[in-house]
Structure formats: structure tokens, C-alpha cells
Design an enzyme around this catalytic site. Structure first.
Site: not given
Length: 244
Positions: A52, A9
Site C-alpha cells: 500500500h 480490504h
């Protein structure tokens, strides 16, 4: 035997600063990591970058919105020191840099971070870079935003697309059909055994996020061995599954 595929991730984000080349390299160094999830946005001058948050504040020493910053200005920011002194000087990478590192080594789940018309050129820019490297079969393009998933199919229907889903209600299976998606990215606490098994039986790839504890991974593996496990800690995945 437990053989659920490991997805790093934002790279190996448990040890390295997320979505940086350091995190990518650490994920690649683990031979059992087969997939990696990353997040992509556009700079003000249209360069796809891997980060992100919509804001720069949490993971860099910069401030403000990604969409308001030119690429060259962003390149001067430190995206590593927040994670530790060893990572001082890590930069926000371009998607092109990550594709170059991952090609032939890892498959990529590329999340297009957008809402509505925030990044009207994002889908085209990502498609162009992936096609230029001949990596279309090595990636899936995912998003929470249904509009950008439709746009991808309009631009190049050959791409695999995936819906990111984080709701306790609704019909994710129906939404996948509506959008022509073959991949579901879903919070692990939203994924029921019935949904997982029915989608996998239909040929949909299912990835659950974000599992960082061995007991969570083991519990998910008991539902179905084909559920992909997305984790900040691929090392914990290795300790659990390589001993199984």
C-alpha cells in the site's frame, strides 16, 4: 435481508499483515468473501508488487521508497513481524503470486498506487499479468489518479475500471462518465444515499470503504443492498450478515 457483498480490504488485514499472502489466504478461507481489494506498485526493475504505502517503512523491516528498490532486494524483507510473531517471514508478494491464489476464488479490486508519472509502466505491467492469466473479467482496476485510468482504457478498453473518490465536494458521477468507469470506490462517510442509489440505478458498482464495525455495516446496508462493503474485518461482516 442484508446481502451487501463483502470485500476483504488488503486481504483479511484485521488479523493478518495487510497485502501479504497470509492475508489473502485468510480471506479466501472465508466462503462468504467474494471480493478482495489490494494495492499494486512497481519495483525499480518493473515488477508489480502488492503493497500500500509508497514507503517500505510501516509494513516491512526495510526503509525507503518502493520505486527505488529492486524486486530481489524487496523479497528479502520481512513484511509480517510488525503484525505479530506468528507472521514473521511473510514477504511483500508479487501481483503474479496474488493472481495465482485468487484465480477462480475471489474477484479482485486492484488499486494502482500512482500519482502523475511516478510509475509510467504500471498500467501495462498489470494489464499484461491479468491477461496472461485470463482474469480480465475477474478484476476491476481502480485508482485515485485519472491519468492512469485513461491509460488503462487506451491500452485495453475491455478492462473494467473504477475511480477512487474521497472528497466532500465535486461530481463523482460526472467524473465516472468522463473516464469511462463503471465502478466507484468511495469512503463510506462520503457516500450519500442519493448518490449511491442514482449510480446503482445506472449500473455502476459502488464499493464503500473501510467499514470495520457492525453498526457501520448495518447503516450502509439500509441505504442499498448492492453497495459493496470493504472491510479489514470480514469476520464481523459474517457475524452480522449471515445471521440476518
Amino acid at each position: 435481508m442484508m446481502n451487501n457483498m463483502c470485500v476483504a480490504h488488503r486481504g483479511f488485514s484485521g488479523k493478518a499483515p495487510e497485502n501479504t499472502l497470509a492475508a489473502v489466504r485468510m480471506a479466501i478461507a472465508l466462503p462468504f468473501v467474494r471480493w478482495m481489494e489490494i494495492d499494486v506498485q512497481l519495483t525499480k526493475d518493473g515488477v508489480p508488487v502488492v503493497i500500500h504505502d509508497y514507503s517500505l517503512d510501516r509494513t516491512t523491516n526495510g526503509h525507503g521508497k518502493v520505486k527505488n528498490m529492486d524486486y530481489e532486494h524487496m523479497r528479502r524483507l520481512d513484511a509480517g513481524s510488525w503484525k505479530g510473531r506468528a507472521f514473521r517471514g511473510e514477504r511483500v508478494p508479487s501481483l503474479e503470486e496474488v493472481l495465482a491464489l485468487a484465480s477462480g476464488r475471489l474477484r479482485l479490486n486492484i488499486e494502482l498506487k500512482t500519482v502523475g508519472d511516478m510509475y509510467p509502466g504500471l498500467a501495462q505491467a498489470v494489464i499484461d499479468l491479468v491477461n496472461a492469466r485470463g482474469m480480465r473479467e475477474e478484476v476491476v482496476l481502480t485508482s485515485f489518479d485519472a491519468g492512469v485510468l485513461r491509460r488503462i482504457k487506451e491500452l485495453d478498453a475491455r478492462f473494467h475500471t473504477g475511480l477512487i473518490y474521497d472528497s466532500r465536494s465535486g461530481d463523482p458521477a460526472g467524473k465516472l462518465d468522463e473516464l469511462g468507469c463503471s465502478f466507484l470506490s468511495i469512503s463510506f462517510d462520503r457516500l450519500s444515499p442519493v448518490l449511491a442509489k442514482s449510480l446503482i440505478a445506472r449500473g455502476v458498482q459502488v464499493m464503500a470503504w473501510t467499514l470495520n464495525k457492525g453498526k457501520e455495516m448495518r447503516r450502509l446496508s439500509e441505504i442499498h443492498s448492492d453497495i459493496m462493503i470493504c472491510t479489514n474485518r470480514p469476520d464481523i461482516w459474517g457475524e452480522l450478515f449471515l445471521k440476518a
